[in-house]
Design a protein around this motif. Structure first.
Motif, PDB file in Angstrom:
ATOM      1  N   THR A 278       0.833  -1.207   0.000  1.00 31.94           N
ATOM      2  CA  THR A 278       0.000   0.000   0.000  1.00 31.94           C
ATOM      3  C   THR A 278       0.866   1.254   0.000  1.00 31.94           C
ATOM      4  N   ALA A 279       1.923   1.253   0.809  1.00 34.42           N
ATOM      5  CA  ALA A 279       2.830   2.402   0.857  1.00 34.42           C
ATOM      6  C   ALA A 279       3.564   2.564  -0.471  1.00 34.42           C
ATOM      7  N   GLU A 280       3.985   1.451  -1.065  1.00 35.51           N
ATOM      8  CA  GLU A 280       4.642   1.525  -2.372  1.00 35.51           C
ATOM      9  C   GLU A 280       3.713   2.150  -3.408  1.00 35.51           C
ATOM     10  N   ALA A 281       2.459   1.729  -3.383  1.00 36.91           N
ATOM     11  CA  ALA A 281       1.498   2.250  -4.357  1.00 36.91           C
ATOM     12  C   ALA A 281       1.278   3.744  -4.171  1.00 36.91           C
ATOM     13  N   ALA A 282       1.294   4.221  -2.926  1.00 35.59           N
ATOM     14  CA  ALA A 282       1.091   5.647  -2.664  1.00 35.59           C
ATOM     15  C   ALA A 282       2.224   6.478  -3.265  1.00 35.59           C
ATOM     16  N   ILE A 283       3.458   6.025  -3.096  1.00 42.03           N
ATOM     17  CA  ILE A 283       4.592   6.737  -3.684  1.00 42.03           C
ATOM     18  C   ILE A 283       4.529   6.666  -5.205  1.00 42.03           C
ATOM     19  N   ALA A 284       4.266   5.478  -5.731  1.00 37.82           N
ATOM     20  CA  ALA A 284       4.241   5.306  -7.181  1.00 37.82           C
ATOM     21  C   ALA A 284       3.185   6.193  -7.827  1.00 37.82           C
ATOM     22  N   GLU A 285       2.011   6.302  -7.180  1.00 34.46           N
ATOM     23  CA  GLU A 285       0.967   7.154  -7.752  1.00 34.46           C
ATOM     24  C   GLU A 285       1.347   8.627  -7.695  1.00 34.46           C
ATOM     25  N   ALA A 286       1.985   9.056  -6.580  1.00 37.88           N
ATOM     26  CA  ALA A 286       2.404  10.453  -6.473  1.00 37.88           C
ATOM     27  C   ALA A 286       3.404  10.801  -7.577  1.00 37.88           C
TER      28      ALA A 286
ATOM     29  N   PHE B  85       3.656   9.192 -10.481  1.00 33.98           N
ATOM     30  CA  PHE B  85       2.919   9.086 -11.732  1.00 33.98           C
ATOM     31  C   PHE B  85       2.121  10.356 -12.027  1.00 33.98           C
ATOM     32  N   ARG B  86       1.485  10.919 -10.984  1.00 33.59           N
ATOM     33  CA  ARG B  86       0.650  12.113 -11.162  1.00 33.59           C
ATOM     34  C   ARG B  86       1.465  13.399 -11.206  1.00 33.59           C
ATOM     35  N   GLY B  87       2.783  13.308 -10.976  1.00 32.79           N
ATOM     36  CA  GLY B  87       3.569  14.537 -10.898  1.00 32.79           C
ATOM     37  C   GLY B  87       3.254  15.315  -9.648  1.00 32.79           C
ATOM     38  N   GLN B  88       2.854  14.617  -8.565  1.00 36.72           N
ATOM     39  CA  GLN B  88       2.453  15.268  -7.318  1.00 36.72           C
ATOM     40  C   GLN B  88       3.298  14.765  -6.154  1.00 36.72           C
ATOM     41  N   MET B  89       4.559  14.552  -6.398  1.00 34.55           N
ATOM     42  CA  MET B  89       5.448  14.042  -5.358  1.00 34.55           C
ATOM     43  C   MET B  89       5.622  15.096  -4.274  1.00 34.55           C
ATOM     44  N   HIS B  90       5.193  14.759  -3.058  1.00 29.75           N
ATOM     45  CA  HIS B  90       5.311  15.690  -1.936  1.00 29.75           C
ATOM     46  C   HIS B  90       6.786  15.877  -1.586  1.00 29.75           C
ATOM     47  N   HIS B  91       7.125  17.047  -1.055  1.00 27.99           N
ATOM     48  CA  HIS B  91       8.536  17.315  -0.761  1.00 27.99           C
ATOM     49  C   HIS B  91       9.023  16.635   0.511  1.00 27.99           C
TER      50      HIS B  91
ATOM     51  N   SER C 215       3.234  18.328  10.538  1.00 24.09           N
ATOM     52  CA  SER C 215       2.196  18.951   9.709  1.00 24.09           C
ATOM     53  C   SER C 215       2.690  19.270   8.304  1.00 24.09           C
ATOM     54  N   ARG C 216       4.007  19.340   8.121  1.00 24.66           N
ATOM     55  CA  ARG C 216       4.555  19.676   6.806  1.00 24.66           C
ATOM     56  C   ARG C 216       4.974  18.441   6.015  1.00 24.66           C
ATOM     57  N   CYS C 217       4.703  17.272   6.578  1.00 24.53           N
ATOM     58  CA  CYS C 217       5.036  16.024   5.902  1.00 24.53           C
ATOM     59  C   CYS C 217       3.754  15.281   5.526  1.00 24.53           C
ATOM     60  N   ARG C 218       3.841  14.502   4.504  1.00 28.59           N
ATOM     61  CA  ARG C 218       2.766  13.572   4.189  1.00 28.59           C
ATOM     62  C   ARG C 218       3.069  12.263   4.914  1.00 28.59           C
ATOM     63  N   ALA C 219       2.180  11.863   5.805  1.00 29.71           N
ATOM     64  CA  ALA C 219       2.409  10.677   6.626  1.00 29.71           C
ATOM     65  C   ALA C 219       2.162   9.410   5.827  1.00 29.71           C
ATOM     66  N   LEU C 220       3.039   8.454   6.023  1.00 33.60           N
ATOM     67  CA  LEU C 220       2.925   7.152   5.389  1.00 33.60           C
ATOM     68  C   LEU C 220       3.163   6.114   6.480  1.00 33.60           C
ATOM     69  N   SER C 221       2.102   5.472   6.944  1.00 34.60           N
ATOM     70  CA  SER C 221       2.197   4.548   8.070  1.00 34.60           C
ATOM     71  C   SER C 221       2.446   3.127   7.576  1.00 34.60           C
ATOM     72  N   LEU C 222       3.556   2.558   7.995  1.00 32.61           N
ATOM     73  CA  LEU C 222       3.871   1.171   7.673  1.00 32.61           C
ATOM     74  C   LEU C 222       3.464   0.288   8.849  1.00 32.61           C
ATOM     75  N   ARG C 223       2.928  -0.867   8.548  1.00 30.94           N
ATOM     76  CA  ARG C 223       2.373  -1.762   9.568  1.00 30.94           C
ATOM     77  C   ARG C 223       3.263  -2.985   9.767  1.00 30.94           C
ATOM     78  N   PRO C 224       3.135  -3.632  10.930  1.00 32.31           N
ATOM     79  CA  PRO C 224       3.815  -4.928  11.093  1.00 32.31           C
ATOM     80  C   PRO C 224       3.395  -5.885   9.989  1.00 32.31           C
ATOM     81  N   LEU C 225       4.297  -6.762   9.628  1.00 33.44           N
ATOM     82  CA  LEU C 225       4.048  -7.640   8.487  1.00 33.44           C
ATOM     83  C   LEU C 225       3.087  -8.775   8.829  1.00 33.44           C
ATOM     84  N   ALA C 226       2.259  -9.119   7.861  1.00 34.57           N
ATOM     85  CA  ALA C 226       1.384 -10.281   7.968  1.00 34.57           C
ATOM     86  C   ALA C 226       2.238 -11.546   7.881  1.00 34.57           C
ATOM     87  N   PRO C 227       1.698 -12.696   8.324  1.00 31.69           N
ATOM     88  CA  PRO C 227       2.496 -13.931   8.345  1.00 31.69           C
ATOM     89  C   PRO C 227       3.145 -14.287   7.008  1.00 31.69           C
TER      90      PRO C 227
END
Length: 379
Positions: free
Chosen positions: A30-38, A40-46, A204-216
């Motif tokens: 999910t986190a990878e997809a969020a970066i990849a889409e940003a 792709f859209r030319g909307q990469m947060h700083h 507040s000046r960052c885009r939060a990306l929460s990574l979770r513990p891994l599934a089995p």
């Protein structure tokens, strides 16, 4: 890094490569997809705040982002902010796919890419073999200077701060100025185990990306990648003991944590009247100066066991580790949830004081089991 996986330490234990060199990432799609889409859209947060428990792969993820960005094109492309140039795909990629043989990726992995910088606690002046507990203001000022330079080989400059929790007050204020006026085409990746320790204005000046513990399934992937083929029971036990954090599980196995856990469990089974000779031998083994890591692992294992006991006593969940349920049942019958919560808090304070005040660790461990005895006995 072309070759997978694992390295051998001097003791013959397998250890993962450092995050900068590690090209194996699992469980954070999910986190990878969020970066990849940003991208792709030319909307990469700083600035991105990559947050989550320790040992789940946050630093590896941050370095993967840096490799991904620098593998897409060079500085002459991307006039509109996107990074794909003429190779724009029809849809956003779902993963941050990289080629470990790509020279640009290899330069990032080797620490030789001119447009990548990393900040972490520096070696102490008094002892170069130990790291400082802080990231200092001078390091952030150097980072500001890095962002003021002309890009040398990529469309973006990327900095990784690992971990941002370690920024001292002056360094935090200097970083805040950088975040308030971000340089053009810059990306800051802040790794944080405890984001609450950061200034609210930084968060507040960052885009939060929460990574979770891994599934089995993801845990099995990482552990087998690093440690080789393991019995299913071993993988399940390591995953449960580490709460889905593969870095913690690998450290646990390398330091003999499974044997330590078995010995701890055996002593808990003997409470309120454990074998005194065994208890003293156990405490002595963790109190020597050379056993600092084992003491820390004991503390982590004990806290994890207490958390599982509290959940079990509250009826919220069964113990996730085979072999614990009978012991949990006996303890939960002897005292209530409130008693175990009070004990958990008391034990954490005792172990904190033991490390912070250089109290005799053997006495601290004996005191822990004395407190457990008292709660079991209704004292």
């Amino acid at each position: 890094m072309a070759d997978p996986a694992s390295r051998e330490t001097g003791q013959g234990d397998t250890t993962p490569p450092p995050p900068r060199e590690n090209d194996h990432l699992a469980g954070h799609e999910t986190a990878e997809a969020a970066i990849a889409e940003a991208v792709f859209r030319g909307q990469m947060h700083h600035a991105w705040l990559i947050q989550g428990p320790g040992g789940i792969g946050k630093a590896t993820f941050a370095w993967r982002v840096a490799k991904y960005l620098h593998s897409l094109d060079g500085p002459e492309n991307s006039a509109d902010g996107g990074l794909f140039g003429d190779d724009l795909p029809a849809n956003p990629p779902e993963r941050l796919s990289i080629d470990s043989q790509d020279p640009r990726v290899r330069r990032v992995a080797n620490g030789a890419h001119g447009d990548v910088r990393a900040l972490s606690p520096a070696p102490m002046k008094s002892n170069a073999n130990r790291l400082s507990r802080e990231i200092k203001v001078e390091q952030v000022r150097d980072l500001i200077g890095f962002f003021q330079q002309t890009r040398s080989e990529s469309a973006w400059r990327v900095a990784i701060i690992d971990a941002a929790d370690n920024l001292n007050t002056s360094a935090s204020n200097a970083l805040l100025k950088l975040l308030e006026e971000p340089p053009e085409r810059s990306v800051l990746l802040l790794v944080a185990h405890n984001p609450g320790r950061l200034l609210p204005t930084i968060r507040s000046r960052c885009r939060a990306l929460s990574l979770r513990p891994l599934a089995p399934v993801a845990m099995r992937d990482v552990l087998q990648h690093v440690l080789g083929d393991l019995a299913e029971e071993t993988v399940e036990r390591l995953a449960a003991l580490s709460d889905g954090a593969p870095g913690r599980a690998i450290r646990l196995r390398a330091a003999g944590g499974e044997d330590l856990y078995a010995n701890m469990l055996s002593l808990l089974e003997g409470c309120p009247r454990p074998d005194r000779a065994r208890l003293h031998k156990f405490a002595e083994s963790l109190a020597s100066p050379s056993a600092e890591e084992q003491f820390d692992i004991f503390r982590t294992l004990l806290e994890g066991w207490m958390m599982r006991l509290i959940r079990y006593a509250s009826g919220d969940a069964k113990s996730p580790i085979p072999g614990e349920e009978g012991l949990m049942s006996r303890y939960a019958s002897a005292a209530g949830v409130a008693d175990w919560l009070t004990l958990w808090d008391k034990l954490r304070q005792k172990l904190d004081q033991a490390k912070g005040l250089n109290i005799d660790l053997k006495l601290a461990i004996l005191a822990v089991f004395l407190e457990i005895d008292g709660t079991l006995s209704g004292a």
